[in-house]
Enzyme design. Structure first.
Site, PDB file in Angstrom:
ATOM      1  N   HIS A  60       0.852  -1.180   0.000  1.00  0.00           N
ATOM      2  CA  HIS A  60       0.000   0.000   0.000  1.00  0.00           C
ATOM      3  C   HIS A  60       0.889   1.231   0.000  1.00  0.00           C
ATOM      4  O   HIS A  60       2.065   1.170   0.341  1.00  0.00           O
ATOM      5  CB  HIS A  60      -0.902   0.017   1.246  1.00  0.00           C
ATOM      6  CG  HIS A  60      -1.864  -1.118   1.275  1.00  0.00           C
ATOM      7  ND1 HIS A  60      -3.050  -1.095   0.588  1.00  0.00           N
ATOM      8  CD2 HIS A  60      -1.800  -2.324   1.879  1.00  0.00           C
ATOM      9  CE1 HIS A  60      -3.678  -2.244   0.774  1.00  0.00           C
ATOM     10  NE2 HIS A  60      -2.940  -3.004   1.558  1.00  0.00           N
ATOM     11  N   ALA A  61       0.333   2.332  -0.385  1.00  0.00           N
ATOM     12  CA  ALA A  61       1.026   3.620  -0.349  1.00  0.00           C
ATOM     13  C   ALA A  61       2.353   3.580  -1.109  1.00  0.00           C
ATOM     14  O   ALA A  61       2.383   3.203  -2.272  1.00  0.00           O
ATOM     15  CB  ALA A  61       1.205   4.082   1.089  1.00  0.00           C
TER      16      ALA A  61
END
Length: 85
Positions: A15-16
């Site tokens: 994620h991110a």
């Protein structure tokens, strides 16, 4: 087609920032690159929405596949990003 299984060690999973690095690296490949969570459905590793949609978290196993010239090197790079803790 080359394949690699990696247990994700990043605190935030894919994620991110790790997802952005992963997708950016995959996008440099001329061939097809996919990623799947465990034995689930493979998605394009070149799509940030597809990769984030897998909801890969720390400790999850992913299966990365790549084809074309430099497939093994691409897998090395993607495995390194997924394994970065």
């Amino acid at each position: 087609m080359a394949q690699r299984r990696v247990t994700v060690q990043s605190e935030v999973g894919l994620h991110a920032r790790p997802a952005a690095l992963f997708v950016g690296a995959a996008a440099e490949s001329d061939g097809e690159v996919t990623v799947a969570k465990g034995e689930g459905q493979a998605v394009s590793a070149k799509s940030i929405l597809a990769v984030m949609g897998l909801d890969v978290r720390k400790g999850d196993e992913v299966v990365i596949t790549a084809d074309g010239d430099g497939a093994e090197q691409m897998l090395d790079r993607l495995a390194e990003i997924a394994d970065a803790g």
